[in-house]
Design an enzyme around this catalytic site. Structure first.
Site, short mmCIF file in Angstrom:
data_model
loop_
_atom_site.label_atom_id
_atom_site.label_comp_id
_atom_site.label_asym_id
_atom_site.label_seq_id
_atom_site.Cartn_x
_atom_site.Cartn_y
_atom_site.Cartn_z
N TYR A 92 0.85 -1.19 0.00
CA TYR A 92 0.00 0.00 0.00
C TYR A 92 0.88 1.24 0.00
CZ TYR A 92 -3.78 3.17 1.32
OH TYR A 92 -4.68 4.19 1.34
N TYR A 101 -3.23 5.29 8.61
CA TYR A 101 -2.65 3.95 8.39
C TYR A 101 -1.49 3.81 9.37
CZ TYR A 101 -1.51 -0.16 5.51
OH TYR A 101 -1.29 -1.43 5.04
P1 NAD Z 1 -8.39 -9.42 3.84
O1 NAD Z 1 -9.04 -9.28 5.17
O2 NAD Z 1 -9.15 -10.10 2.76
O3 NAD Z 1 -7.00 -10.19 3.93
C1 NAD Z 1 -6.15 -10.18 5.03
C2 NAD Z 1 -6.00 -11.62 5.47
O4 NAD Z 1 -4.90 -11.77 6.35
C3 NAD Z 1 -7.22 -12.15 6.22
O5 NAD Z 1 -7.73 -13.29 5.55
C4 NAD Z 1 -6.65 -12.53 7.58
O6 NAD Z 1 -7.29 -13.66 8.12
C5 NAD Z 1 -5.21 -12.82 7.21
N1 NAD Z 1 -4.26 -12.82 8.33
C6 NAD Z 1 -4.06 -11.87 9.28
N2 NAD Z 1 -3.07 -12.24 10.11
C7 NAD Z 1 -2.62 -13.45 9.67
C8 NAD Z 1 -1.62 -14.37 10.11
N3 NAD Z 1 -0.87 -14.11 11.20
N4 NAD Z 1 -1.43 -15.51 9.42
C9 NAD Z 1 -2.18 -15.80 8.34
N5 NAD Z 1 -3.15 -14.97 7.86
C10 NAD Z 1 -3.36 -13.82 8.54
O7 NAD Z 1 -7.97 -7.94 3.42
P2 NAD Z 1 -7.20 -7.34 2.16
O8 NAD Z 1 -7.40 -5.87 2.30
O9 NAD Z 1 -7.59 -8.01 0.91
O10 NAD Z 1 -5.67 -7.64 2.48
C11 NAD Z 1 -4.82 -8.41 1.65
C12 NAD Z 1 -3.53 -7.65 1.39
O11 NAD Z 1 -3.82 -6.51 0.59
C13 NAD Z 1 -2.85 -7.13 2.65
O12 NAD Z 1 -1.45 -7.25 2.52
C14 NAD Z 1 -3.23 -5.66 2.63
O13 NAD Z 1 -2.33 -4.85 3.36
C15 NAD Z 1 -3.17 -5.39 1.15
N6 NAD Z 1 -3.81 -4.15 0.71
C16 NAD Z 1 -5.12 -3.89 0.97
C17 NAD Z 1 -5.70 -2.70 0.53
C18 NAD Z 1 -7.16 -2.39 0.80
O14 NAD Z 1 -7.59 -1.25 0.64
N7 NAD Z 1 -7.95 -3.37 1.19
C19 NAD Z 1 -4.93 -1.76 -0.17
C20 NAD Z 1 -3.59 -2.06 -0.44
C21 NAD Z 1 -3.03 -3.25 0.00
#
Ligand code: NAD
Length: 286
Positions: free
Chosen positions: A172, A182
């Site tokens: 991000y 954040y």
């Molecule tokens: P999401 O909730 O779908 O995914 C996050 C996942 O991480 C969840 O399924 C959670 O259970 C899992 N998780 C947390 N701690 C864990 C651990 N210790 N071991 C294994 N799994 C664990 O949300 P998302 O937003 O799709 O996130 C996915 C990636 O995308 C992340 O790296 C996030 O930072 C990144 N991201 C998200 C956004 C946004 O706006 N949603 C923007 C940029 C980047």
């Protein structure tokens, strides 16, 4: 021969991990997922009960099949590291072999090798706190769950990643620009993840011809993002200010991941690829 992907960080059908799984499945890959242990039961029962069937439909009308769901907690590398209170916690006691090393061993035992490794997980217990108010433990927990978890996954899966394979994480833009809200060291964790992407690209490239890239994604209303609290504001901001004025869909990030994992991207490694409607290129809001 079809490729096999392991996607860590899928626990519902709203996040980037699910969308990446779908795009890879649509391109013909076999899908294995790693699901956070505390979220495993509800994810597996929802899958079984057909709760995700609507979102399993692929562009050709077929359904995405998830060949196997592995319990995973990416903050632990092997059983020796798991503290007693987690071992005996009732949400963990029902599952076994969920440390990174054990999951890699299980995948090796079950399937021998994979071609694509995806890290789509992050966690920062103090994400709602400004950096100045973040505790040492909160900061280190964010780095452990969101940055080192990737180093560990790649390290343990590297021996079973077929040469020519590809590894992808999600980052991000708060790593490089100020995004108030954040917090908790999450901006620091993403900066580490992006820097590690370059170093790991060198090491995994030289060692096993594996490409390592990260996708800097725009805002998506995932479960994790809703927990941060400012996601609607970020989506509105992007709609108002990005070169492309449309809401970003998870599928667009999934498709970029499928591209990066494909031979079309065979010379791309060590990069941060922006999939954010171009918001990163703006210098001021308009
Ligand atoms: P999401 O909730 O779908 O995914 C996050 C996942 O991480 C969840 O399924 C959670 O259970 C899992 N998780 C947390 N701690 C864990 C651990 N210790 N071991 C294994 N799994 C664990 O949300 P998302 O937003 O799709 O996130 C996915 C990636 O995308 C992340 O790296 C996030 O930072 C990144 N991201 C998200 C956004 C946004 O706006 N949603 C923007 C940029 C980047």
């Amino acid at each position: 021969k079809g490729k096999r992907a392991f996607i860590a960080g899928v626990a519902d059908d709203n996040g980037y991990g699910w969308a990446i799984a779908k795009s890879l499945a649509a391109a013909g890959a076999e899908i294995l997922v790693g699901t956070w242990v505390p979220a495993l039961n509800i994810f597996e029962s929802s899958l079984r009960r057909g709760k995700f069937d609507g979102s399993r439909i692929l562009p050709d009308g077929s359904m995405m099949e998830i060949t196997k769901v592995y319990p995973l907690d990416a903050v632990f590398d092997n059983p020796d590291e798991v503290p007693e209170d987690i071992k005996t916690n009732k949400r963990y006691a029902g599952s076994s072999k969920w440390t990174v090393q054990e999951v890699a061993d299980s995948v090796k035992e079950d399937y021998g090798s994979i071609d694509i490794l995806v890290h789509s997980l992050a966690n920062g217990p103090e994400v709602t706190k400004p950096l100045l108010e973040t505790s040492r433990n909160g900061y280190l927990a964010a780095i452990s769950a969101s940055s080192y978890s990737y180093v560990s996954l790649l390290k343990h899966f590297l021996p079973i990643l077929n040469p020519g394979g590809s590894s992808i994480s999600l980052t991000y833009i708060a790593s490089e620009r100020i995004i108030p809200g954040y917090g908790g060291g999450m901006s620091s964790a993403k900066a580490a993840l992006e820097s590690d992407t370059r170093v790991l690209a060198f090491e995994a490239g030289r060692k096993r011809k594996i490409r390592v890239n990260t996708i800097s994604a725009g805002p998506l209303r995932s479960r994790a993002a809703k927990a941060i609290g400012f996601i609607d504001m970020m989506i509105d901001y992007s709609l108002a200010n990005a070169p492309l004025q449309k809401e970003l869909s998870a599928e667009e990030v999934g498709n970029a991941a499928a591209f990066l994992a494909s031979p079309l991207a065979s010379a791309i490694t060590g990069t941060v690829l922006y999939v954010d409607n171009g918001l990163n290129a703006m210098g001021v809001g308009v």
